[in-house]
Design a protein around this motif. Structure first.
Motif, PDB file in Angstrom:
ATOM      1  N   MET A  67       0.823  -1.196   0.000  1.00 32.98           N
ATOM      2  CA  MET A  67       0.000   0.000   0.000  1.00 32.98           C
ATOM      3  C   MET A  67       0.866   1.258   0.000  1.00 32.98           C
ATOM      4  O   MET A  67       0.568   2.220  -0.696  1.00 32.98           O
ATOM      5  N   MET A  68       1.903   1.242   0.808  1.00 30.97           N
ATOM      6  CA  MET A  68       2.767   2.428   0.884  1.00 30.97           C
ATOM      7  C   MET A  68       3.469   2.683  -0.449  1.00 30.97           C
ATOM      8  O   MET A  68       3.736   3.829  -0.795  1.00 30.97           O
ATOM      9  N   LEU A  69       3.760   1.622  -1.182  1.00 18.53           N
ATOM     10  CA  LEU A  69       4.376   1.799  -2.494  1.00 18.53           C
ATOM     11  C   LEU A  69       3.438   2.555  -3.429  1.00 18.53           C
ATOM     12  O   LEU A  69       3.857   3.484  -4.129  1.00 18.53           O
ATOM     13  N   VAL A  70       2.166   2.198  -3.416  1.00 19.03           N
ATOM     14  CA  VAL A  70       1.177   2.878  -4.258  1.00 19.03           C
ATOM     15  C   VAL A  70       1.065   4.347  -3.850  1.00 19.03           C
ATOM     16  O   VAL A  70       1.040   5.244  -4.703  1.00 19.03           O
ATOM     17  N   LEU A  71       1.011   4.618  -2.550  1.00 19.57           N
ATOM     18  CA  LEU A  71       0.920   5.996  -2.071  1.00 19.57           C
ATOM     19  C   LEU A  71       2.167   6.802  -2.433  1.00 19.57           C
ATOM     20  O   LEU A  71       2.081   7.973  -2.808  1.00 19.57           O
ATOM     21  N   THR A  72       3.324   6.175  -2.330  1.00 12.73           N
ATOM     22  CA  THR A  72       4.571   6.858  -2.681  1.00 12.73           C
ATOM     23  C   THR A  72       4.605   7.198  -4.164  1.00 12.73           C
ATOM     24  O   THR A  72       4.966   8.319  -4.541  1.00 12.73           O
ATOM     25  N   ILE A  73       4.208   6.265  -4.998  1.00 13.75           N
ATOM     26  CA  ILE A  73       4.170   6.524  -6.440  1.00 13.75           C
ATOM     27  C   ILE A  73       3.179   7.640  -6.745  1.00 13.75           C
ATOM     28  O   ILE A  73       3.452   8.534  -7.553  1.00 13.75           O
ATOM     29  N   GLY A  74       2.036   7.631  -6.076  1.00 16.47           N
ATOM     30  CA  GLY A  74       1.048   8.694  -6.265  1.00 16.47           C
ATOM     31  C   GLY A  74       1.592  10.059  -5.880  1.00 16.47           C
ATOM     32  O   GLY A  74       1.395  11.048  -6.593  1.00 16.47           O
ATOM     33  N   GLU A  75       2.292  10.127  -4.770  1.00 20.55           N
ATOM     34  CA  GLU A  75       2.857  11.405  -4.329  1.00 20.55           C
ATOM     35  C   GLU A  75       3.957  11.880  -5.274  1.00 20.55           C
ATOM     36  O   GLU A  75       4.041  13.062  -5.599  1.00 20.55           O
ATOM     37  N   VAL A  76       4.785  10.959  -5.734  1.00 22.13           N
ATOM     38  CA  VAL A  76       5.878  11.332  -6.639  1.00 22.13           C
ATOM     39  C   VAL A  76       5.337  11.847  -7.970  1.00 22.13           C
ATOM     40  O   VAL A  76       5.890  12.771  -8.566  1.00 22.13           O
ATOM     41  N   THR A  77       4.248  11.279  -8.448  1.00 23.50           N
ATOM     42  CA  THR A  77       3.686  11.744  -9.712  1.00 23.50           C
ATOM     43  C   THR A  77       2.817  12.983  -9.535  1.00 23.50           C
ATOM     44  O   THR A  77       2.687  13.779 -10.460  1.00 23.50           O
ATOM     45  N   LYS A  78       2.232  13.165  -8.366  1.00 27.98           N
ATOM     46  CA  LYS A  78       1.353  14.313  -8.116  1.00 27.98           C
ATOM     47  C   LYS A  78       2.138  15.613  -7.954  1.00 27.98           C
ATOM     48  O   LYS A  78       1.744  16.658  -8.473  1.00 27.98           O
ATOM     49  N   ALA A  79       3.236  15.565  -7.249  1.00 27.96           N
ATOM     50  CA  ALA A  79       3.970  16.785  -6.899  1.00 27.96           C
ATOM     51  C   ALA A  79       4.411  17.599  -8.117  1.00 27.96           C
ATOM     52  O   ALA A  79       4.150  18.809  -8.170  1.00 27.96           O
ATOM     53  N   PRO A  80       5.051  17.012  -9.124  1.00 25.97           N
ATOM     54  CA  PRO A  80       5.468  17.836 -10.268  1.00 25.97           C
ATOM     55  C   PRO A  80       4.297  18.417 -11.057  1.00 25.97           C
ATOM     56  O   PRO A  80       4.361  19.548 -11.540  1.00 25.97           O
ATOM     57  N   ILE A  81       3.223  17.645 -11.165  1.00 35.72           N
ATOM     58  CA  ILE A  81       2.051  18.134 -11.893  1.00 35.72           C
ATOM     59  C   ILE A  81       1.425  19.301 -11.150  1.00 35.72           C
ATOM     60  O   ILE A  81       1.090  20.332 -11.744  1.00 35.72           O
TER      61      ILE A  81
END
Length: 100
Positions: A1-15
């Protein structure tokens, strides 16, 4: 679950940062960025309130409150996203014309 959240945060921040830089007028950019960072603080307050309310209400009530807050945010995002996309495209076009 934390992997999914981390990927979401990494992709959300630059956008998110791209929108914050592109959408506001030049003279108000710092105000918009400051207001954008306020979302983190508001979400922290909501999270703190739900933890505090957990002492008084059942887990089902807290789940319902969090669900309603999440759905409300999703609905707001759904309605403003087309306007954001339009403003970003017009800004990108303007910047291309300035550079050319």
């Amino acid at each position: 679950m934390m992997l999914v959240l981390t990927i979401g945060e990494v992709t959300k921040a630059p956008i998110e940062q791209s929108y914050q830089a592109a959408l506001p007028p030049e003279h108000a950019r710092s105000s918009y960025v400051a207001l954008g960072s306020l979302t983190y603080h508001v979400s922290s307050i909501i999270a703190s309130l739900t933890v505090t309310m957990g002492a008084f209400f059942s887990s089902y009530v807290i789940t319902g409150i969090v669900f309603v807050v999440g759905i409300t945010g999703a609905i707001i995002f759904y309605f403003i996203l087309p306007q954001l996309e339009e403003r970003k495209k017009s800004h990108d076009t303007l910047m291309k014309n300035k550079g050319a």
